[in-house]
Design a protein around this motif. Structure first.
Motif, short mmCIF file in Angstrom:
data_model
loop_
_atom_site.label_atom_id
_atom_site.label_comp_id
_atom_site.label_asym_id
_atom_site.label_seq_id
_atom_site.Cartn_x
_atom_site.Cartn_y
_atom_site.Cartn_z
N LEU A 147 4.32 8.70 -9.25
CA LEU A 147 3.22 9.66 -10.07
C LEU A 147 1.95 9.56 -9.53
N SER A 148 1.34 10.60 -9.23
CA SER A 148 -0.12 10.52 -8.58
C SER A 148 -1.07 10.62 -9.87
N PRO A 149 -2.09 9.76 -9.96
CA PRO A 149 -3.06 10.00 -10.82
C PRO A 149 -3.74 11.12 -10.78
N THR A 150 -4.40 11.42 -12.13
CA THR A 150 -5.11 12.85 -12.19
C THR A 150 -6.53 12.25 -12.47
N ILE A 166 0.69 -1.26 0.03
CA ILE A 166 0.23 -0.09 -0.12
C ILE A 166 0.84 1.16 -0.05
N LEU A 167 2.00 1.20 0.88
CA LEU A 167 2.78 2.34 0.91
C LEU A 167 3.56 2.71 -0.43
N ASP A 168 3.63 1.52 -1.16
CA ASP A 168 4.49 1.65 -2.20
C ASP A 168 3.73 1.84 -3.46
N LEU A 169 2.68 1.33 -4.08
CA LEU A 169 1.88 1.43 -5.08
C LEU A 169 0.65 2.17 -4.91
N THR A 170 0.38 2.40 -3.69
CA THR A 170 -1.18 3.12 -3.60
C THR A 170 -0.81 4.66 -2.95
N THR A 171 -0.05 4.82 -1.93
CA THR A 171 0.02 6.15 -1.49
C THR A 171 1.42 6.65 -1.93
N GLY A 172 2.30 5.86 -2.29
CA GLY A 172 3.70 6.48 -2.91
C GLY A 172 4.47 6.61 -1.80
N GLU A 181 -7.93 12.38 -15.31
CA GLU A 181 -7.91 11.91 -16.64
C GLU A 181 -7.20 10.82 -16.78
N GLN A 182 -6.03 10.66 -16.15
CA GLN A 182 -5.02 9.60 -16.45
C GLN A 182 -4.31 8.97 -15.16
N SER A 183 -4.03 7.58 -15.42
CA SER A 183 -3.47 6.94 -14.15
C SER A 183 -2.10 6.64 -14.56
N PHE A 184 -1.36 6.48 -13.75
CA PHE A 184 0.32 6.23 -14.11
C PHE A 184 0.64 4.78 -13.34
N ALA A 185 -0.34 3.71 -13.13
CA ALA A 185 -0.22 2.69 -12.65
C ALA A 185 1.09 1.79 -13.20
N TYR A 186 1.08 1.83 -14.46
CA TYR A 186 2.24 1.10 -15.15
C TYR A 186 3.63 1.76 -14.79
N GLU A 187 3.74 2.97 -14.84
CA GLU A 187 4.96 3.40 -14.55
C GLU A 187 5.36 3.51 -13.13
N ASN A 188 4.42 3.53 -12.26
CA ASN A 188 4.72 3.29 -10.80
C ASN A 188 5.18 1.91 -10.56
N LEU A 189 4.53 1.00 -11.06
CA LEU A 189 4.70 -0.36 -11.04
C LEU A 189 6.20 -0.85 -11.81
N ILE A 190 6.50 -0.24 -12.69
CA ILE A 190 7.88 -0.45 -13.31
C ILE A 190 9.24 0.08 -12.31
N ASN A 191 8.75 1.44 -11.81
CA ASN A 191 9.52 2.06 -11.33
C ASN A 191 9.72 1.16 -9.69
N SER A 192 9.00 0.66 -8.99
CA SER A 192 9.01 0.07 -8.00
C SER A 192 9.70 -1.38 -8.36
N PHE A 193 9.34 -2.17 -9.21
CA PHE A 193 10.02 -3.52 -9.18
C PHE A 193 11.36 -3.29 -10.05
N SER A 194 11.76 -2.11 -10.37
CA SER A 194 13.21 -1.96 -10.92
C SER A 194 14.14 -1.98 -9.71
N ARG A 195 13.68 -1.70 -8.51
CA ARG A 195 14.61 -1.84 -7.51
C ARG A 195 14.69 -3.31 -6.99
N PRO A 196 15.80 -3.96 -6.89
CA PRO A 196 16.09 -5.35 -6.52
C PRO A 196 15.36 -5.68 -5.31
N LEU A 197 15.52 -4.76 -4.23
CA LEU A 197 14.89 -5.26 -2.89
C LEU A 197 13.34 -5.34 -3.00
#
Length: 276
Positions: A189-192, A176-182, A194-210
């Motif tokens: 990237l907070s959604p607006t 929740i703290l990672d992909l819902t609240t940031g 008109e648009q959601s940035f769920a894909y970009e947030n997911l990629i940025n999160s899982f790009s971190r090995p930990l």
């Protein structure tokens, strides 16, 4: 002559005694044995120990654990189906995430569905934790301090239910703290409207090995918890048929392995560059 007279006197004395039962309040059996006494009063029956009913009843607690377990299993299964859309690309995944926020609008306020799901799932999690821990406590109480080896859980998965449950609780908070609240994602990237940035947030999160490792490890715990949890649902709901239980066990393995494998593939795909 003197001894004969004494014997006659004794016989006359015996004949002059009242017959058995002529004296009121005398036990005839005691009088016959030469002892005059009143019959002893019978001992009062020992009062039976009346245990107060268990509140809440065990059947209610087990039903609560089973129903909430089914709800949570349905949620993670549906969530897994939504996660598959990430392989269709950013547009498809972001459109799906945006639809979840505005479904029912303008008849209903935005994010109505999300908040309903969040409240229901939060209540299900709380009720599930309460009921399963209460069942565990009552079982340990009835077994006593000395536990027989025959009463131990039959598999490693069943023995790890408490541990896998704790792992999933920690994972839910992190997720929740990672992909819902940031709050745990510095590039969130907070959604607006008109648009959601769920894909970009997911990629940025899982790009971190930990975080990729944390997610994958949590999915292993989820698989184990689902497999044994869904199997316990059959017992809690009173399923006794041999064939039905066999089918139920197979379904539990299929759901647990499928949900974990598909979800684990996403951070792996990000780490190897399939998703970027």
């Amino acid at each position: 002559m003197m001894s004969s007279q004494i014997d006659d006197d004794r016989r006359m004395s015996t004949r002059s005694l009242p017959r058995i039962g002529a004296i009121e309040g005398v036990d005839p059996a005691v009088l016959e044995r030469g002892r005059v006494s009143t019959p002893s009063a019978p001992l009062p029956p020992k009062p039976q120990e009346v245990r107060p009913p268990v509140r809440p009843p065990t059947w209610f607690v087990k039903t609560t654990a089973a129903v909430t377990g089914i709800l949570l299993a349905l949620f993670v299964s549906i969530h897994m189906i939504g996660n598959i859309k990430v392989y269709a690309g950013p547009e498809s995944f972001n459109s799906y995430a945006h639809w979840l926020r505005v479904v029912g609008y303008p008849l209903l306020p935005e994010m109505s569905l999300l908040w309903v799901v969040r409240f229901v799932m939060a209540g299900a999690i709380i009720a599930h934790i309460w009921s399963t821990l209460l069942i565990r406590h009552r079982g340990a109480k009835h077994r006593g301090k000395q536990r027989s080896p025959l009463l131990r859980a039959g598999s490693i998965i069943s023995r790890l239910m408490l541990i896998t449950g704790l792992v999933l609780m920690v994972f839910i908070i992190i997720h929740i703290l990672d992909l819902t609240t940031g709050h745990m994602n510095g590039t969130f990237l907070s959604p607006t409207a008109e648009q959601s940035f769920a894909y970009e947030n997911l990629i940025n999160s899982f790009s971190r090995p930990l975080f990729a490792v944390i997610y994958a490890f949590s999915m292993l715990a989820l698989a184990a918890h689902l497999i044994h949890g869904l199997w316990l649902v059959a017992a809690d709901l009173g399923v006794t048929g041999r064939r039905t239980r066999a089918v139920w066990r197979i379904a539990a393995y299929i759901v647990g392995i499928a949900v974990a494998a598909i979800n684990m593939s996403i951070p792996l795909a990000v780490q190897i560059g399939v998703l970027a």
